[in-house]
Scaffold this active site. Structure first.
Site, PDB file in Angstrom:
ATOM      1  N   SER A 149       1.500   4.166   7.867  1.00 22.73           N
ATOM      2  CA  SER A 149       2.768   4.779   7.964  1.00 22.73           C
ATOM      3  C   SER A 149       2.775   5.130   9.489  1.00 22.73           C
ATOM      4  O   SER A 149       3.990   5.107   9.821  1.00 22.73           O
ATOM      5  CB  SER A 149       2.498   6.509   7.310  1.00 22.73           C
ATOM      6  OG  SER A 149       2.345   6.389   5.959  1.00 22.73           O
ATOM      7  N   GLU A 265      14.889  -3.794   5.345  1.00 28.10           N
ATOM      8  CA  GLU A 265      13.907  -3.948   4.510  1.00 28.10           C
ATOM      9  C   GLU A 265      14.125  -2.758   3.393  1.00 28.10           C
ATOM     10  O   GLU A 265      14.120  -2.934   2.208  1.00 28.10           O
ATOM     11  CB  GLU A 265      12.452  -3.817   4.841  1.00 28.10           C
ATOM     12  CG  GLU A 265      11.572  -3.720   3.932  1.00 28.10           C
ATOM     13  CD  GLU A 265      10.236  -3.803   4.739  1.00 28.10           C
ATOM     14  OE1 GLU A 265       9.918  -4.133   5.668  1.00 28.10           O
ATOM     15  OE2 GLU A 265       9.077  -3.330   4.101  1.00 28.10           O
ATOM     16  N   ARG A 291      16.279   0.957 -32.933  1.00 23.61           N
ATOM     17  CA  ARG A 291      14.862   1.422 -33.628  1.00 23.61           C
ATOM     18  C   ARG A 291      15.520   2.686 -34.365  1.00 23.61           C
ATOM     19  O   ARG A 291      16.513   3.592 -33.882  1.00 23.61           O
ATOM     20  CB  ARG A 291      14.201   2.077 -32.498  1.00 23.61           C
ATOM     21  CG  ARG A 291      13.147   2.732 -32.864  1.00 23.61           C
ATOM     22  CD  ARG A 291      12.168   2.046 -33.594  1.00 23.61           C
ATOM     23  NE  ARG A 291      10.791   3.086 -33.840  1.00 23.61           N
ATOM     24  CZ  ARG A 291       9.793   2.522 -34.515  1.00 23.61           C
ATOM     25  NH1 ARG A 291       9.454   1.134 -35.035  1.00 23.61           N
ATOM     26  NH2 ARG A 291       8.797   3.206 -34.863  1.00 23.61           N
TER      27      ARG A 291
HETATM   28  C1  LIG Z   1       1.751  -3.981  -3.320  1.00 21.67           C
HETATM   29  C2  LIG Z   1       1.757  -3.626  -1.842  1.00 21.67           C
HETATM   30  C3  LIG Z   1       2.679  -4.324  -0.782  1.00 21.67           C
HETATM   31  C4  LIG Z   1       2.603  -4.159   0.482  1.00 21.67           C
HETATM   32  N1  LIG Z   1       3.157  -5.132   1.247  1.00 21.67           N
HETATM   33  C5  LIG Z   1       3.248  -4.992   2.679  1.00 21.67           C
HETATM   34  C6  LIG Z   1       3.654  -5.909   3.502  1.00 21.67           C
HETATM   35  O1  LIG Z   1       3.978  -7.282   2.980  1.00 21.67           O
HETATM   36  N2  LIG Z   1       3.518  -5.756   4.766  1.00 21.67           N
HETATM   37  C7  LIG Z   1       3.003  -4.669   5.533  1.00 21.67           C
HETATM   38  O2  LIG Z   1       2.870  -4.511   6.745  1.00 21.67           O
HETATM   39  N3  LIG Z   1       2.452  -3.515   4.627  1.00 21.67           N
HETATM   40  C8  LIG Z   1       2.706  -3.750   3.446  1.00 21.67           C
HETATM   41  N4  LIG Z   1       2.489  -2.776   2.334  1.00 21.67           N
HETATM   42  C9  LIG Z   1       2.010  -1.414   3.156  1.00 21.67           C
HETATM   43  C10 LIG Z   1       2.940  -0.345   2.773  1.00 21.67           C
HETATM   44  O3  LIG Z   1       3.890  -0.351   3.546  1.00 21.67           O
HETATM   45  C11 LIG Z   1       2.110   0.982   3.214  1.00 21.67           C
HETATM   46  O4  LIG Z   1       0.954   1.112   2.088  1.00 21.67           O
HETATM   47  C12 LIG Z   1       2.818   2.270   3.165  1.00 21.67           C
HETATM   48  O5  LIG Z   1       3.505   2.216   4.615  1.00 21.67           O
HETATM   49  C13 LIG Z   1       1.591   3.590   3.560  1.00 21.67           C
HETATM   50  O6  LIG Z   1       0.865   3.273   4.356  1.00 21.67           O
HETATM   51  P1  LIG Z   1      -0.666   3.483   3.792  1.00 21.67           P
HETATM   52  O7  LIG Z   1      -0.982   2.946   2.545  1.00 21.67           O
HETATM   53  O8  LIG Z   1      -1.682   3.415   5.139  1.00 21.67           O
HETATM   54  O9  LIG Z   1      -0.644   5.090   3.527  1.00 21.67           O
HETATM   55  P2  LIG Z   1      -1.087   6.326   4.791  1.00 21.67           P
HETATM   56  O10 LIG Z   1       0.011   6.061   5.895  1.00 21.67           O
HETATM   57  O11 LIG Z   1      -2.419   6.426   4.865  1.00 21.67           O
HETATM   58  O12 LIG Z   1      -0.528   7.657   3.833  1.00 21.67           O
HETATM   59  C14 LIG Z   1      -1.135   8.159   2.743  1.00 21.67           C
HETATM   60  C15 LIG Z   1      -0.289   9.474   2.457  1.00 21.67           C
HETATM   61  O13 LIG Z   1      -0.242  10.365   3.628  1.00 21.67           O
HETATM   62  C16 LIG Z   1       1.173  10.351   3.593  1.00 21.67           C
HETATM   63  N5  LIG Z   1       1.513  10.607   5.019  1.00 21.67           N
HETATM   64  C17 LIG Z   1       1.345   9.813   6.117  1.00 21.67           C
HETATM   65  N6  LIG Z   1       1.796  10.344   7.344  1.00 21.67           N
HETATM   66  C18 LIG Z   1       2.466  11.470   6.967  1.00 21.67           C
HETATM   67  C19 LIG Z   1       3.161  12.243   7.601  1.00 21.67           C
HETATM   68  N7  LIG Z   1       3.433  12.245   8.767  1.00 21.67           N
HETATM   69  N8  LIG Z   1       3.749  13.399   6.924  1.00 21.67           N
HETATM   70  C20 LIG Z   1       3.557  13.670   5.594  1.00 21.67           C
HETATM   71  N9  LIG Z   1       2.707  12.793   4.955  1.00 21.67           N
HETATM   72  C21 LIG Z   1       2.186  11.799   5.548  1.00 21.67           C
HETATM   73  C22 LIG Z   1       1.844   9.341   3.126  1.00 21.67           C
HETATM   74  O14 LIG Z   1       3.180   9.651   2.642  1.00 21.67           O
HETATM   75  C23 LIG Z   1       0.844   9.126   1.819  1.00 21.67           C
HETATM   76  O15 LIG Z   1       1.278   9.896   0.699  1.00 21.67           O
HETATM   77  C24 LIG Z   1       2.167  -3.041   1.061  1.00 21.67           C
HETATM   78  C25 LIG Z   1       1.688  -1.827   0.320  1.00 21.67           C
HETATM   79  C26 LIG Z   1       1.382  -2.260  -1.173  1.00 21.67           C
HETATM   80  C27 LIG Z   1       0.735  -1.112  -1.945  1.00 21.67           C
END
Ligand SMILES: Cc1cc2nc3c(=O)[nH]c(=O)nc-3n(C[C@H](O)[C@H](O)[C@H](O)COP(=O)(O)OP(=O)(O)OC[C@H]3O[C@@H](n4cnc5c(N)ncnc54)[C@H](O)[C@@H]3O)c2cc1C
Length: 402
Positions: A149, A265, A291
């Site tokens: 994020s 996007e 069904r």
């Molecule tokens: C199947 C899949 C495909 C993807 N494809 C791509 C891709 O092609 N390219 C790419 O770059 N990325 C890709 N992603 C990544 C995706 O964009 C990120 O997983 C997403 O943006 C969240 O980041 P994170 O997983 O690091 O979660 P984190 O940022 O670690 O967040 C964890 C939790 O904390 C919360 N949180 C974080 N910051 C805050 C805040 N400021 N306030 C409140 N809550 C917060 C989040 O909402 C979440 O609930 C993909 C992810 C998946 C699962």
């Protein structure tokens, strides 16, 4: 003079619903692309869920012109307006395979648009044109193991060395990352400059013979809850050398470039989520009419009928909101708040609809052969990918100066 009966206007539930943004041209595309999807793609939905979708289907879509709908003809595109992207997302929802739709959307709505907007003529010739043909497949690298994020928290660096940059770092969750020929990569060229130290690059991941670029490797192919036909990679860059002409856009302006990319996007994600919800609804409606329980079709129980009424209302609102926002986007506005709201709302609607559709299917909804369980797993990603619900709420809340 009108007779009494002629003045009785009856509701027309069968009217073809068309939003004002779509013209006959859009509808012609919808008809032909949907027919292609149903004939050449949908029959493979179960097989590709096991094997991953083949690169050839991307090439076939390129051959038919479906990857370049909104790009200029000089690069092999069709020169259409933004609404063609929404029509494409709708047609793809008929594949019954979320992973394939995601892989295609990465190519058409995430990787190619920034190359078109920001790329030099040389980059457009080398990546946009073959991307439109489906001859080269791209991926987008924002997320890292330590930063999702928080885009400005990325650690992948690009250091200048003569006429080249040298890239070090790791990316994760990258859709198409295992198969891709190139990546639009978000890096830090000035780690001390915060938002103004981020730069985009287009990086080749392999040479023309398919050998990986020196220093680049796919460290892991990740296993997921859903979207099984899509490959998701963890990527490593160790002293990867990239020519300086592969900088995409302005040095130090990558944060703003990628923030722009995210709007397209998210809007197409909203369109895709609304269409998937509609497909789940239609499938489940057919089931509820067939069904039987207690001597009647289950759809005739008020409890079930009302679930359909709730879902239909939410889906219609999701579509109309997305189209109205797309109209503003296509007419030169930059409605970030509404795009964010549309992404949030449609993702939630798709998740809620998936849950209700499983429920209406009863035990069969939990079984693989009815495919609604796959849709349920696939659409769960909408509330995480392209920015989580929580981040969407932050963007919307902050837009009011809070
Ligand atoms: C199947 C899949 C495909 C993807 N494809 C791509 C891709 O092609 N390219 C790419 O770059 N990325 C890709 N992603 C990544 C995706 O964009 C990120 O997983 C997403 O943006 C969240 O980041 P994170 O997983 O690091 O979660 P984190 O940022 O670690 O967040 C964890 C939790 O904390 C919360 N949180 C974080 N910051 C805050 C805040 N400021 N306030 C409140 N809550 C917060 C989040 O909402 C979440 O609930 C993909 C992810 C998946 C699962």
């Amino acid at each position: 003079m009108a007779t009494a009966t002629e003045t009785v206007i009856k509701p027309d539930y069968a009217t073809r619903r068309r939003h004002f943004i779509f013209t006959d041209e859009h509808e012609d595309l919808r008809e032909s692309m949907k027919a292609w999807v149903l004939k050449e793609v949908t029959p493979h939905r179960n097989e590709w869920e096991e094997t991953g979708w083949p690169d050839e289907i991307m090439r076939r879509a390129g051959e038919l012109g479906y990857l370049g709908l909104c790009f200029p003809e000089e690069y092999g595109g069709q020169g259409g307006d933004y609404y063609f992207s929404l029509v494409r997302a709708d047609c793809m929802s008929y594949t019954g395979n979320g992973g394939l739709n995601m892989g295609f959307a990465v190519q058409t709505d995430m990787v190619l648009p920034p190359i078109h907007l920001l790329g030099t003529e040389d980059l457009k010739r080398r990546y946009l044109a073959p991307g439109i043909k489906g001859e080269k497949i791209g991926c987008l690298g924002i997320t890292e193991p330590g930063a999702g994020s928080d885009v400005a928290g990325i650690r992948t660096t690009a250091r200048r060395d003569g006429e080249e940059y040298v890239i070090n770092g790791a990316k994760t969750f990258i859709t198409n990352g295992v198969r891709a020929d190139f990546i639009v990569l978000v890096t830090k060229t000035d780690p001390d400059a915060g938002h103004d130290g981020i730069t985009l690059f287009v990086v080749d991941l392999e040479d023309e013979d398919g050998n990986p670029t020196p220093g680049f490797s796919v460290s892991r192919k990740l296993e997921k809850m859903g979207m099984h036909s899509s490959d998701t990679g963890e990527l490593a860059f160790e002293e990867v050398r990239v020519p300086a002409e592969n900088v995409l856009g302005e040095i130090g302006k990558g944060f703003y470039h990628i923030s722009w990319e995210l709007q397209g996007e998210r809007l197409v994600a909203a369109a895709g989520a609304s269409s998937s919800a509609e497909r789940m609804f239609e499938k489940t409606l057919r089931y509820a009419k067939e069904r039987e329980a207690f001597g009647r079709p289950i759809g005739r129980f008020q409890a079930i009928r009302h679930k359909f009424a709730e879902m239909a209302t939410k889906i219609e609102a999701a579509k109309q909101f997305t189209y109205a926002t797309a109209w503003r986007f296509a007419n030169g506005e930059y409605p970030v708040r509404e795009i964010t709201e549309a992404k949030l709302f449609t993702s939630r609607v798709a998740s809620e609809v998936a849950d209700e559709c499983v429920q209406i299917h009863g035990g069969y909804g939990y079984m693989k052969e009815y495919e609604i369980e796959r849709a349920y797993r696939d659409v769960r990603l909408n509330r995480i990918g392209a920015g989580t619900d929580e981040i969407m709420l932050e963007v919307i809340g902050r837009s009011y100066g809070l």
